[in-house]
Write an enzyme that holds these catalytic residues in place. Structure first.
Site, mmCIF file in Angstrom:
data_model
loop_
_atom_site.group_PDB
_atom_site.id
_atom_site.type_symbol
_atom_site.label_atom_id
_atom_site.label_comp_id
_atom_site.label_asym_id
_atom_site.label_seq_id
_atom_site.Cartn_x
_atom_site.Cartn_y
_atom_site.Cartn_z
ATOM 1 N N HIS A 44 -5.168 -12.701 2.717
ATOM 2 C CA HIS A 44 -5.585 -12.428 1.340
ATOM 3 C C HIS A 44 -4.529 -12.842 0.314
ATOM 4 C CE1 HIS A 44 -8.530 -9.220 3.083
ATOM 5 N NE2 HIS A 44 -9.024 -10.436 3.130
ATOM 6 N N ALA A 59 -4.619 -2.586 5.975
ATOM 7 C CA ALA A 59 -4.045 -1.703 4.952
ATOM 8 C C ALA A 59 -3.242 -0.542 5.526
ATOM 9 C CB ALA A 59 -5.155 -1.172 4.050
ATOM 10 N N GLN A 86 -3.820 -8.645 6.384
ATOM 11 C CA GLN A 86 -4.748 -8.587 5.257
ATOM 12 C C GLN A 86 -4.032 -8.038 4.020
ATOM 13 O OE1 GLN A 86 -7.499 -6.256 7.929
ATOM 14 N NE2 GLN A 86 -9.025 -7.420 6.814
ATOM 15 N N ASN A 87 -2.763 -7.678 4.188
ATOM 16 C CA ASN A 87 -2.016 -7.092 3.072
ATOM 17 C C ASN A 87 -1.331 -8.175 2.238
ATOM 18 O OD1 ASN A 87 -2.793 -4.646 4.130
ATOM 19 N ND2 ASN A 87 -0.943 -4.448 5.369
ATOM 20 N N PRO A 141 -1.042 2.408 -1.547
ATOM 21 C CA PRO A 141 -2.391 2.926 -1.311
ATOM 22 C C PRO A 141 -3.378 1.852 -0.869
ATOM 23 C CG PRO A 141 -1.959 2.798 -3.659
ATOM 24 C CD PRO A 141 -0.682 2.425 -2.964
ATOM 25 N N ASP A 142 -4.331 2.283 -0.070
ATOM 26 C CA ASP A 142 -5.421 1.398 0.344
ATOM 27 C C ASP A 142 -6.565 1.620 -0.630
ATOM 28 O OD1 ASP A 142 -7.487 0.044 1.494
ATOM 29 O OD2 ASP A 142 -7.701 1.402 3.207
ATOM 30 N N PHE A 143 -6.827 0.624 -1.476
ATOM 31 C CA PHE A 143 -7.831 0.881 -2.516
ATOM 32 C C PHE A 143 -9.255 0.892 -1.964
ATOM 33 C CE2 PHE A 143 -6.998 -3.671 -2.789
ATOM 34 C CZ PHE A 143 -8.278 -4.191 -2.750
ATOM 35 N N ARG A 144 -9.416 0.556 -0.680
ATOM 36 C CA ARG A 144 -10.763 0.622 -0.103
ATOM 37 C C ARG A 144 -11.039 1.985 0.530
ATOM 38 N NH1 ARG A 144 -9.343 -4.565 1.387
ATOM 39 N NH2 ARG A 144 -10.593 -6.172 0.410
ATOM 40 N N ASP A 201 1.419 -7.374 0.144
ATOM 41 C CA ASP A 201 2.640 -6.794 -0.422
ATOM 42 C C ASP A 201 3.939 -7.451 0.020
ATOM 43 O OD1 ASP A 201 3.087 -5.623 2.252
ATOM 44 O OD2 ASP A 201 1.466 -4.271 1.696
#
Ligand code: ZN
Length: 239
Positions: A120, A23, A102-103, A32-35, A105
């Protein structure tokens, strides 16, 4: 030798580099990194992001899922930063063999990278759950409510939701590249999210470079550790 001299030396003498990113690579492009703590946790939604972005929630509350997803997960105006751009250049020079991310986008592809393994999934790809017909991200954005295929099926993003397994072929492909690399650059991830740490254990090459603002599980084993913003680090890499 300072850390950047060492970084440049390792990369300039490498012939098979693989980048593994999380992220942190995208946050510098405004995603934004939601984690993370300053991510999406304190939002206006009734449920935490991890609930909304789960398989069960998608099935049971599809319209609410899409309301959140369209606003918080799709960033079509985001632009690649120095990390994405340098990695794409390294690939064109034949030094970098793959980006494992892992992104979701699509910023690596936007920067020009061709071999991008999206653990992901990606927001760019969507499919009808009934007939399998494929849809681009525009289809998701341009409709409201639940996106439906003309066949009547619900269109689902090709993104791995909480409670869903990673695609086996994608994981195998990631392992394939990591195993053959002589240099592994890990960036923008603390390697705490499954399956990141496990995949990096397949690396058997010469040097590991870790670029992350906080400590990671692999710091002690890495040849170079840089605790700075990844875009800034890549803007200082010369090759
Ligand atoms: Zn369909």
């Amino acid at each position: 030798m300072n850390v950047y001299e060492k970084l440049n030396q390792i990369i300039s003498s490498a012939s098979n580099v693989v980048f593994f990113g999380g992220a942190g690579v995208s946050t510098e492009s405004g995603i934004p990194d939601f984690r993370s703590a300053d991510g999406l946790y304190n939002t206006e939604y009734k449920y935490p992001p991890e609930t909304i972005l789960s398989h069960d929630f998608f099935i049971s509350h599809t319209a609410e899922f899409y309301e959140f997803y369209r606003k918080k997960m799709i960033f079509l105006r985001a632009e690649p930063n120095a990390c994405h751009i340098k990695l794409a250049e390294l690939e064109k020079k034949g030094i970098l063999k793959a980006v494992v991310t892992q992104n979701i986008d699509g910023l690596h592809q936007k920067a020009g990278s061709e071999i991008v393994i999206e653990l992901h999934g990606g927001v760019a790809r969507n499919y009808c759950m009934a007939c399998g017909k494929k849809y681009g991200v525009e289809f998701i954005i341009e409709c409201s409510g639940v996106p439906l295929c003309p066949c009547g099926g619900v269109v689902k993003p090709d993104v791995v939701l909480y409670g869903e397994a990673l695609d086996e072929n994608t994981v195998s492909e990631a392992i394939h590249y990591i195993k053959r690399a002589d240099v592994l650059i890990v960036g923008g991830t603390s390697l705490g999210v499954y399956p990141a740490a496990g995949l990096c254990r397949y690396f058997n090459g010469n040097a590991t470079i870790l670029i992350n603002k906080t400590r990671t599980y692999f710091d002690d084993d890495a040849d170079v550790v840089v605790r700075e913003n990844i875009g800034e680090v890549f803007s200082k890499i010369i090759f």
